[in-house]
Scaffold this motif. Structure first.
Motif, PDB file in Angstrom:
ATOM      1  N   GLN A  26       1.597 -11.965  -9.903  1.00  0.00           N
ATOM      2  CA  GLN A  26       1.404 -13.326 -10.416  1.00  0.00           C
ATOM      3  C   GLN A  26       0.524 -14.164  -9.489  1.00  0.00           C
ATOM      4  N   PHE A  27       0.270 -13.639  -8.311  1.00  0.00           N
ATOM      5  CA  PHE A  27      -0.479 -14.338  -7.271  1.00  0.00           C
ATOM      6  C   PHE A  27      -1.874 -13.755  -7.082  1.00  0.00           C
ATOM      7  N   LEU A  28      -2.241 -12.752  -7.889  1.00  0.00           N
ATOM      8  CA  LEU A  28      -3.446 -11.969  -7.631  1.00  0.00           C
ATOM      9  C   LEU A  28      -4.552 -12.288  -8.628  1.00  0.00           C
ATOM     10  N   ALA A  29      -5.769 -12.396  -8.137  1.00  0.00           N
ATOM     11  CA  ALA A  29      -6.929 -12.550  -9.022  1.00  0.00           C
ATOM     12  C   ALA A  29      -7.198 -11.227  -9.725  1.00  0.00           C
ATOM     13  N   PRO A  30      -7.662 -11.256 -10.970  1.00  0.00           N
ATOM     14  CA  PRO A  30      -7.846 -10.005 -11.712  1.00  0.00           C
ATOM     15  C   PRO A  30      -8.846  -9.056 -11.065  1.00  0.00           C
ATOM     16  N   TRP A  31      -9.887  -9.603 -10.424  1.00  0.00           N
ATOM     17  CA  TRP A  31     -10.876  -8.720  -9.797  1.00  0.00           C
ATOM     18  C   TRP A  31     -10.311  -7.985  -8.574  1.00  0.00           C
ATOM     19  N   ASP A  32      -9.218  -8.490  -8.011  1.00  0.00           N
ATOM     20  CA  ASP A  32      -8.617  -7.817  -6.865  1.00  0.00           C
ATOM     21  C   ASP A  32      -7.801  -6.590  -7.261  1.00  0.00           C
ATOM     22  N   MET A  33      -7.594  -6.385  -8.556  1.00  0.00           N
ATOM     23  CA  MET A  33      -6.884  -5.170  -8.979  1.00  0.00           C
ATOM     24  C   MET A  33      -7.702  -3.906  -8.721  1.00  0.00           C
ATOM     25  N   GLN A  34      -9.010  -4.048  -8.532  1.00  0.00           N
ATOM     26  CA  GLN A  34      -9.822  -2.871  -8.228  1.00  0.00           C
ATOM     27  C   GLN A  34      -9.382  -2.227  -6.916  1.00  0.00           C
ATOM     28  N   HIS A  35      -8.913  -3.045  -5.970  1.00  0.00           N
ATOM     29  CA  HIS A  35      -8.470  -2.514  -4.684  1.00  0.00           C
ATOM     30  C   HIS A  35      -7.122  -1.810  -4.828  1.00  0.00           C
ATOM     31  N   VAL A  36      -6.266  -2.349  -5.666  1.00  0.00           N
ATOM     32  CA  VAL A  36      -4.966  -1.713  -5.924  1.00  0.00           C
ATOM     33  C   VAL A  36      -5.181  -0.357  -6.591  1.00  0.00           C
ATOM     34  N   VAL A  37      -6.069  -0.330  -7.565  1.00  0.00           N
ATOM     35  CA  VAL A  37      -6.371   0.921  -8.267  1.00  0.00           C
ATOM     36  C   VAL A  37      -6.966   1.944  -7.307  1.00  0.00           C
ATOM     37  N   ALA A  38      -7.848   1.495  -6.417  1.00  0.00           N
ATOM     38  CA  ALA A  38      -8.461   2.417  -5.457  1.00  0.00           C
ATOM     39  C   ALA A  38      -7.401   3.062  -4.565  1.00  0.00           C
ATOM     40  N   LYS A  39      -6.416   2.292  -4.161  1.00  0.00           N
ATOM     41  CA  LYS A  39      -5.316   2.843  -3.352  1.00  0.00           C
ATOM     42  C   LYS A  39      -4.574   3.927  -4.134  1.00  0.00           C
ATOM     43  N   ALA A  40      -4.282   3.637  -5.396  1.00  0.00           N
ATOM     44  CA  ALA A  40      -3.524   4.587  -6.216  1.00  0.00           C
ATOM     45  C   ALA A  40      -4.331   5.863  -6.465  1.00  0.00           C
ATOM     46  N   LYS A  41      -5.587   5.702  -6.811  1.00  0.00           N
ATOM     47  CA  LYS A  41      -6.408   6.863  -7.144  1.00  0.00           C
ATOM     48  C   LYS A  41      -6.767   7.693  -5.915  1.00  0.00           C
ATOM     49  N   ALA A  42      -6.655   7.091  -4.730  1.00  0.00           N
ATOM     50  CA  ALA A  42      -6.913   7.847  -3.505  1.00  0.00           C
ATOM     51  C   ALA A  42      -5.911   8.988  -3.324  1.00  0.00           C
ATOM     52  N   CYS A  43      -4.807   8.925  -4.060  1.00  0.00           N
ATOM     53  CA  CYS A  43      -3.793   9.981  -4.000  1.00  0.00           C
ATOM     54  C   CYS A  43      -4.118  11.132  -4.945  1.00  0.00           C
ATOM     55  N   GLY A  44      -5.221  11.023  -5.672  1.00  0.00           N
ATOM     56  CA  GLY A  44      -5.605  12.080  -6.598  1.00  0.00           C
ATOM     57  C   GLY A  44      -5.052  11.911  -7.992  1.00  0.00           C
ATOM     58  N   ASN A  45      -4.464  10.769  -8.264  1.00  0.00           N
ATOM     59  CA  ASN A  45      -3.903  10.484  -9.588  1.00  0.00           C
ATOM     60  C   ASN A  45      -4.843   9.542 -10.332  1.00  0.00           C
TER      61      ASN A  45
ATOM     62  N   THR B 241       0.812  -1.213   0.000  1.00  0.00           N
ATOM     63  CA  THR B 241       0.000   0.000   0.000  1.00  0.00           C
ATOM     64  C   THR B 241       0.849   1.268   0.000  1.00  0.00           C
ATOM     65  N   ASN B 242       1.810   1.370   0.913  1.00  0.00           N
ATOM     66  CA  ASN B 242       2.631   2.584   0.991  1.00  0.00           C
ATOM     67  C   ASN B 242       3.369   2.829  -0.308  1.00  0.00           C
ATOM     68  N   PHE B 243       3.891   1.767  -0.883  1.00  0.00           N
ATOM     69  CA  PHE B 243       4.650   1.891  -2.128  1.00  0.00           C
ATOM     70  C   PHE B 243       3.759   2.367  -3.265  1.00  0.00           C
ATOM     71  N   ILE B 244       2.626   1.717  -3.453  1.00  0.00           N
ATOM     72  CA  ILE B 244       1.717   2.096  -4.537  1.00  0.00           C
ATOM     73  C   ILE B 244       1.291   3.549  -4.385  1.00  0.00           C
ATOM     74  N   GLN B 245       0.995   3.967  -3.181  1.00  0.00           N
ATOM     75  CA  GLN B 245       0.529   5.339  -2.986  1.00  0.00           C
ATOM     76  C   GLN B 245       1.654   6.363  -3.145  1.00  0.00           C
ATOM     77  N   LYS B 246       2.868   6.005  -2.762  1.00  0.00           N
ATOM     78  CA  LYS B 246       3.994   6.919  -2.985  1.00  0.00           C
ATOM     79  C   LYS B 246       4.239   7.122  -4.471  1.00  0.00           C
ATOM     80  N   VAL B 247       4.166   6.042  -5.239  1.00  0.00           N
ATOM     81  CA  VAL B 247       4.371   6.149  -6.686  1.00  0.00           C
ATOM     82  C   VAL B 247       3.253   6.983  -7.316  1.00  0.00           C
ATOM     83  N   ALA B 248       2.022   6.696  -6.946  1.00  0.00           N
ATOM     84  CA  ALA B 248       0.896   7.433  -7.517  1.00  0.00           C
ATOM     85  C   ALA B 248       0.953   8.911  -7.155  1.00  0.00           C
TER      86      ALA B 248
END
Length: 275
Positions: free
Chosen positions: A136-155, A117-124
């Motif tokens: 490689q270990f993640l289900a495709p539908w779980d990418m919505q949570h990764v995207v939400a973390k990134a977009k929470a930074c306003g990007n 989480t910290n890494f994704i948000q720092k990059v975003a």
């Protein structure tokens, strides 16, 4: 979404992210960037040059990782200035993000770090477009949570990238359903056609690969509907210092891309069949 001056998405033509896995030398970087730019201009294919200054996720401590941050960033800056192409590179948890973001046009997060989480948000928070590789270990539908973390930074300039999922030991498989599922993130979807044929750690301390399957998977992905294609390419893959077995020969790029562009145009003209 607008990326490096061109529109991307299912209503826009395919775009390409390509280059050697890792920066081997200034000369090779300039040569490959120039070759790919000229080829893409001939094809009218939007292009972003990719190469890494540090590959942290090596199978062995003795594997080549790249020239390092300072020298690698200087080479990428020279590629951008002399060849006049946008550039993308990988960043890691210990990367000086501000310095990298001041040079490159697109940041890419490694698949293994997509849940940090910290890494994704720092990059975003660098307010640069980000290509987030699905683990490689993640289900495709779980990418919505990764995207939400990134977009929470306003990007909002976030892309999601499929690169295969672990299938037993030292093997990956691409589930083409994931490309449609990942479109539900409302982000442009990129398909990594070269890491998807990687055999992680499969050659006794180094990763193998099956580059002969790259065209098959790339055609399937484009026909399934994607925004962009990611490919690692090298003038002599058998001598590449990183990911050679899953890199596509540079002199075979044009013929492959021509067929992919035809498939992309057909899909985007007719649209997807929906039940």
């Amino acid at each position: 979404m607008k990326l490096c001056g061109f529109e991307i998405g299912l209503n826009a033509p395919l775009f390409l992210i390509a280059g050697p896995c890792v920066i081997e030398s200034e000369g090779l970087a300039l040569e490959t960037a120039g070759f790919l730019k000229e080829m893409c201009e001939q094809l009218s294919l939007p292009f972003i040059y990719k190469s890494s200054f540090d590959k942290a996720n090596r199978s062995s401590a003795s594997s080549y990782r790249g020239p390092g941050f300072e020298k690698g960033l200087m080479i990428l800056e020279k590629v951008k200035a002399q060849i006049d192409v946008p550039v993308l590179t990988d960043v890691h948890e210990d990367t000086p993000l501000l310095e990298v973001a001041s040079v490159v046009d697109v940041l890419q997060t490694p698949a293994f770090l997509c849940r940090q989480t910290n890494f994704i948000q720092k990059v975003a928070s660098m307010n640069k477009p980000v290509n987030i590789k699905k683990g490689q270990f993640l289900a495709p539908w779980d990418m919505q949570h990764v995207v939400a973390k990134a977009k929470a930074c306003g990007n909002d300039d976030i892309m999601v990238c499929e690169r295969g999922v672990s299938f037993g030991y030292n093997n990956l498989v691409s589930d083409m359903r994931s490309l449609k599922i990942m479109r539900d993130t409302a982000c442009p979807v990129v398909y990594d056609a070269t890491h998807s044929v990687q055999l992680p750690g499969g050659l006794n301390g180094v990763s193998g690969g099956q580059r002969e399957f790259i065209p098959i998977l790339a055609r399937a992905a484009v026909a399934a509907g994607i925004s962009g294609l990611f490919m690692e390419t090298h003038p002599d893959p058998d001598k590449a210092l990183s990911d050679g077995p899953n890199s596509w020969p540079m002199d075979r790029m044009k013929e492959l891309l021509e067929s992919l562009m035809s498939l992309d145009a057909a899909f985007k003209q007719r649209g997807e069949l929906v039940l």
